[in-house]
Design a protein around this motif. Structure first.
Motif, PDB file in Angstrom:
ATOM      1  N   TYR A 173     -86.691  29.924 -22.731  1.00  5.27           N
ATOM      2  CA  TYR A 173     -86.105  30.874 -23.683  1.00  5.27           C
ATOM      3  C   TYR A 173     -85.601  32.146 -23.017  1.00  5.27           C
ATOM      4  O   TYR A 173     -84.679  32.777 -23.550  1.00  5.27           O
ATOM      5  CB  TYR A 173     -87.059  31.137 -24.853  1.00  5.27           C
ATOM      6  N   THR A 174     -86.157  32.531 -21.870  1.00  5.83           N
ATOM      7  CA  THR A 174     -85.538  33.680 -21.187  1.00  5.83           C
ATOM      8  C   THR A 174     -84.139  33.275 -20.707  1.00  5.83           C
ATOM      9  O   THR A 174     -83.205  34.073 -20.797  1.00  5.83           O
ATOM     10  CB  THR A 174     -86.369  34.196 -19.996  1.00  5.83           C
ATOM     11  N   ASP A 175     -83.981  32.040 -20.239  1.00  4.90           N
ATOM     12  CA  ASP A 175     -82.627  31.594 -19.852  1.00  4.90           C
ATOM     13  C   ASP A 175     -81.676  31.653 -21.043  1.00  4.90           C
ATOM     14  O   ASP A 175     -80.531  32.099 -20.922  1.00  4.90           O
ATOM     15  CB  ASP A 175     -82.659  30.147 -19.337  1.00  4.90           C
ATOM     16  N   GLU A 176     -82.151  31.198 -22.194  1.00  3.79           N
ATOM     17  CA  GLU A 176     -81.278  31.174 -23.377  1.00  3.79           C
ATOM     18  C   GLU A 176     -80.906  32.593 -23.810  1.00  3.79           C
ATOM     19  O   GLU A 176     -79.745  32.878 -24.114  1.00  3.79           O
ATOM     20  CB  GLU A 176     -81.987  30.441 -24.529  1.00  3.79           C
ATOM     21  N   ILE A 177     -81.900  33.478 -23.846  1.00  5.89           N
ATOM     22  CA  ILE A 177     -81.660  34.864 -24.271  1.00  5.89           C
ATOM     23  C   ILE A 177     -80.654  35.532 -23.333  1.00  5.89           C
ATOM     24  O   ILE A 177     -79.709  36.188 -23.775  1.00  5.89           O
ATOM     25  CB  ILE A 177     -83.011  35.635 -24.304  1.00  5.89           C
ATOM     26  N   LEU A 178     -80.825  35.324 -22.030  1.00  5.67           N
ATOM     27  CA  LEU A 178     -79.925  35.966 -21.054  1.00  5.67           C
ATOM     28  C   LEU A 178     -78.531  35.347 -21.105  1.00  5.67           C
ATOM     29  O   LEU A 178     -77.529  36.045 -20.940  1.00  5.67           O
ATOM     30  CB  LEU A 178     -80.528  35.893 -19.646  1.00  5.67           C
ATOM     31  N   PHE A 179     -78.463  34.061 -21.372  1.00  7.20           N
ATOM     32  CA  PHE A 179     -77.142  33.432 -21.542  1.00  7.20           C
ATOM     33  C   PHE A 179     -76.436  34.029 -22.754  1.00  7.20           C
ATOM     34  O   PHE A 179     -75.269  34.439 -22.682  1.00  7.20           O
ATOM     35  CB  PHE A 179     -77.277  31.913 -21.709  1.00  7.20           C
ATOM     36  N   GLN A 180     -77.141  34.115 -23.866  1.00 10.26           N
ATOM     37  CA  GLN A 180     -76.531  34.651 -25.095  1.00 10.26           C
ATOM     38  C   GLN A 180     -76.126  36.113 -24.932  1.00 10.26           C
ATOM     39  O   GLN A 180     -75.146  36.551 -25.515  1.00 10.26           O
ATOM     40  CB  GLN A 180     -77.482  34.495 -26.291  1.00 10.26           C
ATOM     41  N   ALA A 181     -76.899  36.848 -24.130  1.00  6.82           N
ATOM     42  CA  ALA A 181     -76.583  38.266 -23.921  1.00  6.82           C
ATOM     43  C   ALA A 181     -75.565  38.470 -22.800  1.00  6.82           C
ATOM     44  O   ALA A 181     -75.104  39.595 -22.587  1.00  6.82           O
ATOM     45  CB  ALA A 181     -77.866  39.038 -23.615  1.00  6.82           C
ATOM     46  N   GLY A 182     -75.233  37.407 -22.064  1.00  6.49           N
ATOM     47  CA  GLY A 182     -74.247  37.517 -20.983  1.00  6.49           C
ATOM     48  C   GLY A 182     -74.765  38.231 -19.747  1.00  6.49           C
ATOM     49  O   GLY A 182     -74.013  38.915 -19.047  1.00  6.49           O
ATOM     50  N   VAL A 183     -76.065  38.070 -19.473  1.00  9.09           N
ATOM     51  CA  VAL A 183     -76.682  38.761 -18.330  1.00  9.09           C
ATOM     52  C   VAL A 183     -77.231  37.725 -17.344  1.00  9.09           C
ATOM     53  O   VAL A 183     -77.930  36.780 -17.741  1.00  9.09           O
ATOM     54  CB  VAL A 183     -77.837  39.673 -18.808  1.00  9.09           C
ATOM     55  N   HIS A 184     -76.939  37.910 -16.074  1.00  5.62           N
ATOM     56  CA  HIS A 184     -77.416  37.012 -15.018  1.00  5.62           C
ATOM     57  C   HIS A 184     -78.943  37.136 -14.894  1.00  5.62           C
ATOM     58  O   HIS A 184     -79.467  38.258 -14.893  1.00  5.62           O
ATOM     59  CB  HIS A 184     -76.744  37.407 -13.700  1.00  5.62           C
ATOM     60  N   PRO A 185     -79.654  36.005 -14.760  1.00  2.43           N
ATOM     61  CA  PRO A 185     -81.132  36.098 -14.702  1.00  2.43           C
ATOM     62  C   PRO A 185     -81.649  36.914 -13.517  1.00  2.43           C
ATOM     63  O   PRO A 185     -82.749  37.462 -13.575  1.00  2.43           O
ATOM     64  CB  PRO A 185     -81.583  34.633 -14.589  1.00  2.43           C
TER      65      PRO A 185
END
Ligand SMILES: [Zn+2]
Length: 264
Positions: A173-185
């Motif tokens: 879910y951190t991957d999903e949240i960062l994808f949706q927010a447009g931020v590189h992990p």
């Protein structure tokens, strides 16, 4: 690995199946899943009683037993609860509660990384285990989120996964949240500007609520989600269609789109 949405689904499952029935017996098949109490102590606390209510904090599920005290469930990498009348409970059942009605509730954990524990006070347990605020707690507003995350060292992904700051988020879910927010992990948490942190905060709620609605099943999630696409070798970005990349970030495999997610 069960994260907040999975554990919320387990909670709703227990609420719908296992409450308010007398527990006839408790069968502990692997005592090493019990964190601080013996099999005998667990049997004494549960046999003849019933499960009355549930509460979730991050990835922990608390189940109140009649009489006194709470059973604490943590599902580790692969754990899940299973309620059925089948003669044989699932393989890798570690603890089995048998009810008077002939059904049983199994705590299943293939890799025995999950744990069962007991507490008289969930609030005290949360404090003792240094768990941060639950990711869906209403009082985690954007300001409080920015303050907690913006001063952390290291990557935004590891900051979000730190259970001592915010409880409930893991690798998927951190991957999903960062994808949706447009931020590189791998973006440094402390480099991210205020509007972007606010957007990550908004996406935490959005993504977790969508995932709970999808019963934490990737194939039921919205089409613009990354989660259903992870794992495949030819996975592509649902937004731009280019190949997704994967990389180790704080020991976990992060999936992201190098085009849609900015480094800052
Ligand atoms: Zn993309």
């Amino acid at each position: 690995m069960p994260e907040l949405p999975d554990v919320q689904v387990y909670r709703e499952y227990l609420d719908a199946t296992s409450l308010h029935q007398r527990i006839a017996s408790v069968d502990v098949r692997r005592e090493d899943v019990l964190e601080t109490l013996s099999a005998r102590a667990l049997q004494q606390r549960l046999a003849g009683r019933s499960l009355e209510s549930t509460r979730r904090h991050g990835k922990h599920l608390f189940v109140r037993a009649s009489g006194n005290g709470w059973l604490v469930l943590h599902f580790g990498m692969t754990g899940y609860p299973d309620y059925s009348k089948a003669e044989d409970p699932p393989q890798h059942t570690r603890v089995l509660l048998r009810f008077d009605n002939g059904f049983h509730l199994a705590y299943v954990s293939q890799r025995v990384i999950g744990r069962l524990d007991w507490t008289d006070d969930p609030g005290g347990f949360i404090e003792q285990h240094h768990l941060g605020i639950d990711a869906l707690d209403e009082s985690l507003d954007a300001g409080r989120f920015r303050e907690a995350i913006g001063r952390k060292r290291g990557s935004i992904k590891s900051a979000l996964m730190d259970q001592g700051t915010i409880a409930g988020l893991g690798n998927i879910y951190t991957d999903e949240i960062l994808f949706q927010a447009g931020v590189h992990p791998r973006a440094a948490a402390s480099d991210i500007d205020e509007p972007t942190l606010t957007e990550i905060h908004r996406q935490i709620r959005q993504v977790l609520q969508s995932a709970i609605k999808a019963r934490a099943q990737p194939e039921r999630m919205p089409e613009d989600f990354l989660t259903p696409r992870r794992g495949g070798d030819d996975a592509t970005c649902p937004r731009c269609g280019k190949p997704l990349e994967k990389e180790k970030v704080s020991g976990r495999t992060a999936y992201f789109c190098p085009t849609c997610q900015a480094m800052y």
